[in-house]
Scaffold this active site. Structure first.
Site, short mmCIF file in Angstrom:
data_model
loop_
_atom_site.label_atom_id
_atom_site.label_comp_id
_atom_site.label_asym_id
_atom_site.label_seq_id
_atom_site.Cartn_x
_atom_site.Cartn_y
_atom_site.Cartn_z
N GLU A 60 4.08 -6.21 1.55
CA GLU A 60 3.64 -6.68 0.23
C GLU A 60 3.48 -5.54 -0.76
OE1 GLU A 60 0.94 -10.43 1.75
OE2 GLU A 60 -0.05 -8.53 1.35
N PRO A 61 4.58 -4.89 -1.11
CA PRO A 61 4.47 -3.77 -2.05
C PRO A 61 4.15 -4.24 -3.46
CG PRO A 61 6.77 -4.31 -1.67
CD PRO A 61 5.98 -5.16 -0.71
N GLY A 62 3.24 -3.57 -4.11
CA GLY A 62 2.98 -3.82 -5.53
C GLY A 62 3.32 -2.55 -6.30
N ARG A 63 2.43 -1.57 -6.16
CA ARG A 63 2.58 -0.30 -6.87
C ARG A 63 3.98 0.32 -6.72
NH1 ARG A 63 -1.79 2.88 -7.83
NH2 ARG A 63 -2.90 1.80 -6.18
N TYR A 96 -0.67 -1.58 -12.30
CA TYR A 96 -2.11 -1.60 -12.56
C TYR A 96 -2.49 -1.00 -13.92
CZ TYR A 96 -1.93 -2.71 -7.62
OH TYR A 96 -1.62 -3.29 -6.41
N CYS A 98 -15.28 2.93 -27.62
CA CYS A 98 -16.64 3.46 -27.79
C CYS A 98 -17.28 3.70 -26.43
CB CYS A 98 -17.47 2.50 -28.63
SG CYS A 98 -16.71 2.20 -30.21
N GLU A 99 -16.72 4.63 -25.69
CA GLU A 99 -17.18 4.99 -24.34
C GLU A 99 -16.78 6.44 -24.12
OE1 GLU A 99 -18.49 3.24 -21.70
OE2 GLU A 99 -18.51 1.35 -22.81
N GLY A 133 0.75 -1.25 0.00
CA GLY A 133 0.00 0.00 0.00
C GLY A 133 0.78 1.30 0.00
N TYR A 188 -10.89 5.11 -11.19
CA TYR A 188 -10.58 5.83 -9.95
C TYR A 188 -10.36 7.33 -10.13
CZ TYR A 188 -8.73 1.05 -8.98
OH TYR A 188 -8.54 -0.30 -8.86
#
Ligand SMILES: *Cc1c(COP(=O)(O)O)cnc(C)c1O
Length: 432
Positions: A289-292, A390, A360-361, A247, A333
């Site tokens: 537990e680092p991801g980002r 991500y 197409c959005e 986190g 987000y």
């Protein structure tokens, strides 16, 4: 510049020592770039802080959902980190890449019996058990094999990390983990300790993502160690491992907050040792537990501009050849990013326009209100910074758009790590 692996030379954007405009020409766009040295540096920051300040055996575990492909598991393994895996797909990718599976931690709030069997077949080191049903199922399936499986128990410490609701996961009412506050987590410990085929090694929490406040992990540790002391009192059992999850936040734009991760790890590790002594429990070994924060600033995405629409008196749009299919984070987000026109990087950003994708959005926005050179037009290369986390892992084939390749850049040299999806790839499973 936002990060020291980003430079502007002769009006061009350089990333990890390479000219991004040349890379766009060589590999085509959209294109994910990843800076291998940067990934390794981030791993080493965690490793050396934990080696220096936490109990021996403590280690960082890369949350591979942030960016999962074969090569990254090899880099992580070489740097001595563990890996969080959350699905059979991530387990298969890690194992196929030769990752030492005893250092894999299987997360998730709904592991099917098939997932459990597959993970046991692959020799996953730890299950991070999320609920009572999982404890029962894992005990039963491990028992069928005559195996004893190491587990951590995921609990919710009831901490609000002051981050976005979508990524706050440590609150009592979270879908993840078992609440400490309600007494249910203690019941789960009782259940885990009663199971012959499970070996309870420790407790786990993950309070959320994009954490910048230096006291968040301390507050989480306080609740978790209090819980460990209760476990000791009620069951006479010492936990060996305290996993505080991931986190740590990263900076996406100038002026955003920042956190000194090694300094924070030192604070947390010292707190854990002191508090454990005060509570009369053995100091547990730590897991983070680092991801980002391992991969975010190791990534940049390149796009080619197709059209510039100026709606006189209203607003402007710059459309690119990618979009929410390769980066859904603004759509999900409203995430902010720094955007640079890679081949006109010196030009004054005097045209304000939304950077939008080709899907197409109307919600297919990469970033609103970006500053571009006034002469931006078809063929220009736009770079979105800090896309290592991500993005690729959240990419989709919406509108049947193939996923871009990942090119690894190291010391100015580049090579393909994940190939561009082909049109044939898109139809290969269509059997009707
Ligand atoms: C997502 C997640 C992480 C990683 O979070 P980051 O914000 O990317 O560091 C770690 N642990 C668990 C259990 C997660 O779900």
């Amino acid at each position: 510049m936002l990060y020291d692996n980003i430079e502007i030379k002769n009006g061009r954007l350089y990333f990890a020592g390479a000219d991004t405009v040349e890379l766009a020409e060589k590999y085509g766009t959209p294109l994910y770039l990843m800076d291998e040295n940067r990934i390794r540096e981030r791993c080493r920051e965690y490793k050396s802080a934990l080696d220096s300040f936490a109990l021996e055996g403590s280690c960082a575990i890369y949350a591979s959902k942030a960016c999962s492909f074969g090569g990254i598991y090899r880099i992580i393994a070489e740097e001595g980190l563990g890996a969080d895996v959350v699905s059979a797909g991530e387990i298969f990718t890690a194992k196929s890449a030769g990752f030492p599976m005893e250092k894999a931690y299987f997360q998730g709030n709904n592991k099917t019996d098939a997932d459990i069997r597959f993970a046991l077949d692959c020799g996953v080191g730890y299950f991070v058990c999320d609920n009572f049903e999982e404890l029962d199922a894992l005990d039963r399936i491990a028992g069928e094999r005559g195996a004893v499986q190491k587990i951590l128990l995921r609990v919710t410490p009831g901490i609000d990390p002051h981050t976005y609701d979508e990524v706050a996961t440590g609150k009592v009412d979270s879908k993840f983990g078992i609440a400490v506050e309600t007494g249910q987590a203690l019941e789960a410990v009782k259940s885990a300790l009663s199971k012959k085929n499970l070996s309870l090694e420790g407790i786990h929490c993950h309070v959320g993502s994009m954490v910048f406040d230096s006291d968040v992990f301390i507050r989480a540790a306080a609740v978790m160690l209090g819980f460990a002391a209760e476990i000791k009192k009620v069951f006479g059992f010492d936990i060996k491992i305290l996993d505080l999850g991931g986190g740590y936040g990263v900076k996406y734009y100038e002026g955003q907050g920042n956190i000194d991760i090694p300094a924070n790890i030192k604070q947390v590790a010292e707190y854990v040792a002191e508090k454990s002594a005060e509570l009369g429990i053995k100091t547990p070994s730590l897991r983070l537990e680092p991801g980002r924060s391992i991969v975010a600033d190791a990534g940049v995405t390149l796009y080619t501009v197709g059209s510039v629409k100026k709606i006189t008196g209203y607003k402007n749009y710059v459309s690119i050849d990618g979009g929410m299919t390769d980066n859904p984070r603004y759509a999900l987000y409203e995430s902010r990013y720094t955007v640079i026109t890679a081949n006109k990087a010196d030009a004054e950003p005097r045209l304000t326009a939304d950077l939008v994708g080709r899907c197409c959005e109307s919600g297919d926005i990469i970033q609103p209100a970006v500053g571009f050179p006034v002469d931006i037009g078809r063929g220009d290369i736009v770079a979105v910074l800090t896309t290592g986390a991500y993005n690729y892992s959240m990419a989709s084939n919406y509108n049947r758009i193939p996923r871009p390749p990942i090119v690894i850049v190291k010391d100015g040299e580049s090579r393909v790590a994940v190939k561009r999806e082909s049109l044939e790839n898109l139809i290969e499973n269509d059997v009707f």
